[in-house]
Design a protein around this motif. Structure first.
Motif, mmCIF file in Angstrom:
data_model
loop_
_atom_site.group_PDB
_atom_site.id
_atom_site.type_symbol
_atom_site.label_atom_id
_atom_site.label_comp_id
_atom_site.label_asym_id
_atom_site.label_seq_id
_atom_site.Cartn_x
_atom_site.Cartn_y
_atom_site.Cartn_z
ATOM 1 N N ARG A 9 0.836 -1.203 0.000
ATOM 2 C CA ARG A 9 0.000 0.000 0.000
ATOM 3 C C ARG A 9 0.873 1.257 0.000
ATOM 4 O O ARG A 9 0.698 2.147 -0.829
ATOM 5 N N SER A 10 1.837 1.333 0.902
ATOM 6 C CA SER A 10 2.630 2.565 1.052
ATOM 7 C C SER A 10 3.694 2.736 -0.025
ATOM 8 O O SER A 10 4.022 3.857 -0.396
ATOM 9 N N ARG A 11 4.245 1.650 -0.533
ATOM 10 C CA ARG A 11 5.317 1.759 -1.536
ATOM 11 C C ARG A 11 4.786 1.873 -2.948
ATOM 12 O O ARG A 11 5.310 2.636 -3.748
ATOM 13 N N LEU A 12 3.713 1.119 -3.257
ATOM 14 C CA LEU A 12 3.250 1.053 -4.639
ATOM 15 C C LEU A 12 1.811 1.508 -4.856
ATOM 16 O O LEU A 12 1.346 1.539 -5.990
ATOM 17 N N GLY A 13 1.091 1.833 -3.793
ATOM 18 C CA GLY A 13 -0.261 2.362 -3.947
ATOM 19 C C GLY A 13 -1.378 1.341 -4.057
ATOM 20 O O GLY A 13 -2.506 1.693 -4.401
ATOM 21 N N HIS A 65 10.671 8.000 -5.616
ATOM 22 C CA HIS A 65 9.654 7.759 -4.583
ATOM 23 C C HIS A 65 10.124 6.694 -3.599
ATOM 24 O O HIS A 65 10.042 6.874 -2.380
ATOM 25 N N LEU A 66 10.634 5.593 -4.133
ATOM 26 C CA LEU A 66 11.101 4.501 -3.278
ATOM 27 C C LEU A 66 12.302 4.922 -2.443
ATOM 28 O O LEU A 66 12.388 4.596 -1.255
ATOM 29 N N GLY A 83 13.067 5.345 1.844
ATOM 30 C CA GLY A 83 14.141 4.585 2.471
ATOM 31 C C GLY A 83 14.336 3.197 1.905
ATOM 32 O O GLY A 83 15.044 2.374 2.501
ATOM 33 N N GLU A 84 13.734 2.916 0.745
ATOM 34 C CA GLU A 84 13.863 1.595 0.133
ATOM 35 C C GLU A 84 15.137 1.526 -0.701
ATOM 36 O O GLU A 84 15.421 2.424 -1.486
ATOM 37 N N GLU A 85 15.875 0.447 -0.541
ATOM 38 C CA GLU A 85 17.071 0.220 -1.351
ATOM 39 C C GLU A 85 16.668 -0.469 -2.649
ATOM 40 O O GLU A 85 15.787 -1.336 -2.658
ATOM 41 N N HIS A 86 17.314 -0.079 -3.736
ATOM 42 C CA HIS A 86 17.110 -0.691 -5.048
ATOM 43 C C HIS A 86 18.344 -0.380 -5.883
ATOM 44 O O HIS A 86 19.240 0.331 -5.432
ATOM 45 N N ALA A 87 18.396 -0.892 -7.103
ATOM 46 C CA ALA A 87 19.589 -0.724 -7.940
ATOM 47 C C ALA A 87 19.519 0.480 -8.874
ATOM 48 O O ALA A 87 20.440 0.699 -9.649
ATOM 49 N N GLY A 88 18.449 1.260 -8.811
ATOM 50 C CA GLY A 88 18.311 2.399 -9.709
ATOM 51 C C GLY A 88 17.856 1.962 -11.092
ATOM 52 O O GLY A 88 17.668 0.784 -11.368
ATOM 53 N N VAL A 89 17.690 2.930 -11.968
ATOM 54 C CA VAL A 89 17.194 2.673 -13.321
ATOM 55 C C VAL A 89 18.361 2.283 -14.223
ATOM 56 O O VAL A 89 19.388 2.952 -14.239
ATOM 57 N N HIS A 90 18.171 1.190 -14.966
ATOM 58 C CA HIS A 90 19.198 0.680 -15.876
ATOM 59 C C HIS A 90 18.598 0.375 -17.241
ATOM 60 O O HIS A 90 17.444 -0.036 -17.339
ATOM 61 N N ARG A 91 19.414 0.530 -18.263
ATOM 62 C CA ARG A 91 19.030 0.095 -19.603
ATOM 63 C C ARG A 91 19.012 -1.434 -19.577
ATOM 64 O O ARG A 91 19.941 -2.074 -19.090
ATOM 65 N N ALA A 92 17.955 -2.030 -20.115
ATOM 66 C CA ALA A 92 17.823 -3.484 -20.159
ATOM 67 C C ALA A 92 17.741 -3.932 -21.624
ATOM 68 O O ALA A 92 18.029 -3.153 -22.524
ATOM 69 N N THR A 93 17.356 -5.146 -21.856
ATOM 70 C CA THR A 93 17.368 -5.715 -23.196
ATOM 71 C C THR A 93 16.583 -4.882 -24.210
ATOM 72 O O THR A 93 17.099 -4.542 -25.258
ATOM 73 N N TRP A 109 13.874 -0.232 -20.118
ATOM 74 C CA TRP A 109 14.642 0.124 -18.928
ATOM 75 C C TRP A 109 14.048 -0.606 -17.736
ATOM 76 O O TRP A 109 12.855 -0.879 -17.688
ATOM 77 N N THR A 110 14.892 -0.901 -16.757
ATOM 78 C CA THR A 110 14.464 -1.682 -15.605
ATOM 79 C C THR A 110 14.886 -1.011 -14.310
ATOM 80 O O THR A 110 15.862 -0.256 -14.267
ATOM 81 N N LEU A 111 14.134 -1.283 -13.263
ATOM 82 C CA LEU A 111 14.462 -0.880 -11.891
ATOM 83 C C LEU A 111 14.451 -2.174 -11.082
ATOM 84 O O LEU A 111 13.397 -2.676 -10.699
ATOM 85 N N PRO A 112 15.625 -2.787 -10.888
ATOM 86 C CA PRO A 112 15.687 -4.065 -10.177
ATOM 87 C C PRO A 112 16.089 -3.903 -8.708
ATOM 88 O O PRO A 112 16.432 -2.811 -8.251
ATOM 89 N N LEU A 113 16.060 -5.019 -8.029
ATOM 90 C CA LEU A 113 16.599 -5.188 -6.680
ATOM 91 C C LEU A 113 15.874 -4.411 -5.586
ATOM 92 O O LEU A 113 16.457 -4.078 -4.569
ATOM 93 N N LEU A 114 14.577 -4.169 -5.787
ATOM 94 C CA LEU A 114 13.730 -3.718 -4.683
ATOM 95 C C LEU A 114 13.201 -4.996 -4.039
ATOM 96 O O LEU A 114 12.823 -5.937 -4.741
ATOM 97 N N HIS A 115 13.212 -5.057 -2.718
ATOM 98 C CA HIS A 115 12.730 -6.255 -2.033
ATOM 99 C C HIS A 115 11.610 -5.900 -1.071
ATOM 100 O O HIS A 115 11.712 -4.924 -0.325
ATOM 101 N N ASP A 116 10.555 -6.711 -1.100
ATOM 102 C CA ASP A 116 9.449 -6.516 -0.166
ATOM 103 C C ASP A 116 9.845 -7.080 1.202
ATOM 104 O O ASP A 116 10.957 -7.604 1.356
ATOM 105 N N PRO A 117 8.982 -6.993 2.204
ATOM 106 C CA PRO A 117 9.366 -7.454 3.550
ATOM 107 C C PRO A 117 9.747 -8.932 3.640
ATOM 108 O O PRO A 117 10.438 -9.330 4.573
ATOM 109 N N ASP A 118 9.311 -9.739 2.678
ATOM 110 C CA ASP A 118 9.663 -11.158 2.687
ATOM 111 C C ASP A 118 10.870 -11.471 1.825
ATOM 112 O O ASP A 118 11.251 -12.627 1.682
ATOM 113 N N GLY A 119 11.472 -10.450 1.229
ATOM 114 C CA GLY A 119 12.653 -10.658 0.413
ATOM 115 C C GLY A 119 12.369 -10.980 -1.044
ATOM 116 O O GLY A 119 13.288 -11.251 -1.807
ATOM 117 N N HIS A 120 11.075 -10.968 -1.465
ATOM 118 C CA HIS A 120 10.767 -11.161 -2.885
ATOM 119 C C HIS A 120 11.324 -9.963 -3.642
ATOM 120 O O HIS A 120 11.122 -8.821 -3.224
#
Length: 152
Positions: A26-30, A91-92, A96-106, A109-120
């Motif tokens: 709810r708070s991170r993604l709406g 926003h993330l 205070g959420e850690e992630h890898a930032g925006v990257h060019r992908a295949t 563009w992708t924003l990887p390495l955000l993890h929810d409370p269970d590590g998904h």
């Protein structure tokens, strides 16, 4: 015959603490809770919807499966374009959420390495593409992680 399909009906994740995960999505993604599933008098799962078109998301209390699934990116959530992806990253970060930032992908563009409370791993990918996928043959990508890191 090719079966007729529409789109992804919903995504479903096992979680350890249902209330914590509901609050995070709810708070991170709406997301908002649309349906509650009660079993044996206790809340066992929810179906969540997204007000801006994100896919429906179901969360199911299952601590063992949540632990086993931690760290894997089962899906990528679509974001309209690179600008929206940068806004999401900011926003993330502000939350205070850690992630890898925006990257060019295949192909986008992708924003990887955000993890929810269970590590998904919750990964985002743009619908906007910088490379088109050929209609008549697969696009072959050798060493995709290296290519993405090199900006190719």
């Amino acid at each position: 015959m090719t079966p007729r399909l529409a789109d992804v009906h919903h995504l479903k994740l096992p979680v350890r603490d249902l209330q914590r995960s509901i609050a995070w999505y709810r708070s991170r993604l709406g997301y908002r809770v649309a349906v509650e599933f009660v079993e044996g008098g206790a809340l066992a799962g929810v179906a969540m919807t997204h007000p801006a078109g994100g896919p429906a998301l179901a969360l199911r209390r299952d601590p063992e499966k949540a632990a086993a699934a931690a760290g894997f990116d089962y899906f990528a959530l679509g974001v309209p374009d690179r600008g929206a992806l940068h806004e999401l990253a900011a926003h993330l970060t502000a939350l205070g959420e850690e992630h890898a930032g925006v990257h060019r992908a295949t192909v986008g563009w992708t924003l990887p390495l955000l993890h929810d409370p269970d590590g998904h791993e919750v990964r985002f990918y743009t619908r906007e593409h910088h490379t088109e996928v050929p209609a008549d043959a697969p696009l072959r990508v050798a060493e995709p992680r290296e290519a993405a890191e090199a900006g190719r």
